[in-house]
Design a protein around this motif. Structure first.
Motif, PDB file in Angstrom:
ATOM      1  N   UNK A  41     -37.881  36.728 -28.643  1.00 19.78           N
ATOM      2  CA  UNK A  41     -38.995  35.809 -28.896  1.00 19.78           C
ATOM      3  C   UNK A  41     -38.442  34.458 -29.349  1.00 19.78           C
ATOM      4  N   UNK A  42     -38.660  33.450 -28.512  1.00 21.47           N
ATOM      5  CA  UNK A  42     -38.147  32.099 -28.756  1.00 21.47           C
ATOM      6  C   UNK A  42     -39.334  31.153 -28.835  1.00 21.47           C
ATOM      7  N   UNK A  48     -42.357  26.369 -35.048  1.00 22.08           N
ATOM      8  CA  UNK A  48     -43.215  27.336 -34.377  1.00 22.08           C
ATOM      9  C   UNK A  48     -42.480  28.609 -33.976  1.00 22.08           C
ATOM     10  N   UNK A  49     -41.181  28.686 -34.209  1.00 25.29           N
ATOM     11  CA  UNK A  49     -40.397  29.842 -33.788  1.00 25.29           C
ATOM     12  C   UNK A  49     -40.733  31.068 -34.630  1.00 25.29           C
ATOM     13  N   UNK A  50     -40.964  32.210 -33.980  1.00 26.86           N
ATOM     14  CA  UNK A  50     -41.231  33.431 -34.745  1.00 26.86           C
ATOM     15  C   UNK A  50     -39.973  33.919 -35.467  1.00 26.86           C
ATOM     16  N   UNK A  51     -40.167  34.466 -36.645  1.00 28.03           N
ATOM     17  CA  UNK A  51     -39.052  34.956 -37.455  1.00 28.03           C
ATOM     18  C   UNK A  51     -38.808  36.431 -37.144  1.00 28.03           C
ATOM     19  N   UNK A  52     -37.535  36.820 -37.112  1.00 28.73           N
ATOM     20  CA  UNK A  52     -37.136  38.209 -36.895  1.00 28.73           C
ATOM     21  C   UNK A  52     -36.051  38.562 -37.903  1.00 28.73           C
ATOM     22  N   UNK A  70     -34.412  32.909 -36.420  1.00 24.81           N
ATOM     23  CA  UNK A  70     -35.386  32.346 -35.506  1.00 24.81           C
ATOM     24  C   UNK A  70     -34.667  31.450 -34.505  1.00 24.81           C
ATOM     25  N   UNK A  71     -35.261  31.349 -33.313  1.00 21.62           N
ATOM     26  CA  UNK A  71     -34.656  30.557 -32.246  1.00 21.62           C
ATOM     27  C   UNK A  71     -35.743  29.766 -31.529  1.00 21.62           C
ATOM     28  N   UNK A  88     -31.766  24.103 -23.825  1.00 16.77           N
ATOM     29  CA  UNK A  88     -30.843  24.992 -24.526  1.00 16.77           C
ATOM     30  C   UNK A  88     -31.589  25.731 -25.631  1.00 16.77           C
ATOM     31  N   UNK A  89     -31.024  26.855 -26.045  1.00 20.88           N
ATOM     32  CA  UNK A  89     -31.597  27.629 -27.137  1.00 20.88           C
ATOM     33  C   UNK A  89     -30.822  27.313 -28.409  1.00 20.88           C
ATOM     34  N   UNK A  90     -31.544  26.916 -29.434  1.00 22.85           N
ATOM     35  CA  UNK A  90     -30.946  26.679 -30.738  1.00 22.85           C
ATOM     36  C   UNK A  90     -31.464  27.744 -31.690  1.00 22.85           C
ATOM     37  N   UNK A  91     -30.720  27.990 -32.765  1.00 18.56           N
ATOM     38  CA  UNK A  91     -31.107  29.048 -33.697  1.00 18.56           C
ATOM     39  C   UNK A  91     -30.746  28.665 -35.123  1.00 18.56           C
ATOM     40  N   UNK A  92     -31.372  29.364 -36.058  1.00 20.88           N
ATOM     41  CA  UNK A  92     -31.054  29.216 -37.462  1.00 20.88           C
ATOM     42  C   UNK A  92     -31.241  30.573 -38.128  1.00 20.88           C
TER      43      UNK A  92
END
Length: 104
Positions: A41-42, A48-52, A70-71, A88-92
């Motif tokens: 889930x991105x 707005x990114x969902x947390x996992x 989240x991404x 691109x996909x970024x994440x934190x």
């Protein structure tokens, strides 16, 4: 266990305890960021990114590093190399703690 290049291996644990993927990094956070970029889930933006929750077991130990991850998708920079895609996909990640597996 630390490799010759100073990196450690971390296994991504599912909720049932299976470990399918391994990510390497010099720190648990570095491996967690790599794992977070592969979340299913991105979001469209960081807010707005969902947390996992992701759990990484350090290979050779009983430590499980727990992160909120989240991404999100974003546009590539203007000076991107030719091989880089337009999006691109970024994440934190945010560390939630360390748990220890019970000995069997």
């Amino acid at each position: 266990m630390v490799r010759e290049d100073g990196k450690r291996n971390f296994a991504l644990r599912d909720t049932d305890g299976t470990e399918d993927s391994v990510f390497s990094g010099s720190t648990p956070r570095q491996a967690a960021l790599k794992a977070a970029r592969r979340l299913e889930s991105v979001g469209e933006s960081e807010d707005a990114a969902p947390r996992s929750e992701i759990r990484l077991r350090e290979k050779g130990t009983d430590k499980v590093h727990v992160y909120e991850a989240w991404a999100w998708e974003s546009n590539s920079p203007d000076d991107k190399p030719d091989w880089m895609p337009a999006e691109i996909t970024q994440a934190n990640v945010a560390k939630q703690g360390i748990e220890h597996l019970e000995s069997r």
